[in-house]
Motif scaffolding. Structure first.
Motif, short mmCIF file in Angstrom:
data_model
loop_
_atom_site.label_atom_id
_atom_site.label_comp_id
_atom_site.label_asym_id
_atom_site.label_seq_id
_atom_site.Cartn_x
_atom_site.Cartn_y
_atom_site.Cartn_z
N SER A 170 -2.06 -4.10 5.33
CA SER A 170 -2.15 -4.99 4.07
C SER A 170 -2.88 -4.69 3.21
N ARG A 171 -4.06 -3.75 2.88
CA ARG A 171 -4.97 -3.94 2.53
C ARG A 171 -4.14 -2.32 1.55
N GLY A 231 4.10 -4.66 -1.60
CA GLY A 231 4.05 -5.85 -0.84
C GLY A 231 4.12 -7.05 -0.66
N GLU A 272 -1.01 -1.82 0.36
CA GLU A 272 0.15 -2.94 0.00
C GLU A 272 -0.27 -3.49 -1.67
#
Length: 168
Positions: A104-105, A30, A107
């Protein structure tokens, strides 16, 4: 000859930049800046072999370079500042940002995998490549690539279930 080389290369970069950046971002856990650096370095390497690769499989070549460079760069001890602090509030139900938070979690969970497992999971499940192409990109036998992907998915499940348990 030089003009054709530039035109074909420019068209390839323009068409494939977003997809390559996405793969690199997943490979780096990320980190967008590292991902951009990886893609740029991989495209520089592609530029030098463009006349040989252009008619064959330039994307497979760049993908292989990305995987190898990401694995090599993951062994570095320090990448600069990594800001930390309190996590923002969790998105509420119906919040449009929940999809971004979930991505996002994922990544963050991918970033916790070893580089080769992360590469296998990204190439197999995010890029939807067949196992043979994943193995080729990783430079290993198909069975090893399959093993990396399987172990990576199992570890992702464990990491994601732990984060859900810790948050909820």
């Amino acid at each position: 000859m030089e003009r054709f080389r530039v035109d074909g290369f420019d068209e390839f970069v323009a068409a494939r930049w977003p997809a390559l950046l996405h793969v690199a971002r997943l490979l780096t856990g990320g980190d967008r800046q590292r991902a951009e650096d990886l893609v740029q370095e991989a495209l520089v390497k592609l530029w030098f072999v463009w006349p040989k690769i252009a008619e064959q499989a330039p994307e497979a070549y760049v993908r292989t370079v990305l995987v190898r460079m990401a694995a090599r760069s993951a062994r570095r001890r320090w990448w600069g500042e990594r800001p930390v602090g309190e996590l923002p509030d969790r998105p509420g139900p119906g919040d449009l940002s929940s999809a971004v938070a979930e991505r996002s979690r994922l990544e963050a969970a991918l970033a916790q995998l070893p580089p080769r497992q992360r590469a296998a999971v990204v190439l197999r499940y995010c890029e939807d490549l067949p196992e043979s192409q994943v193995a080729q990109a990783l430079g290993c036998p198909v069975g090893t690539a399959r093993s990396h992907a399987s172990r990576g998915v199992a570890r992702l499940r464990r990491i994601l279930s732990e984060t859900l348990g810790a948050v909820g």
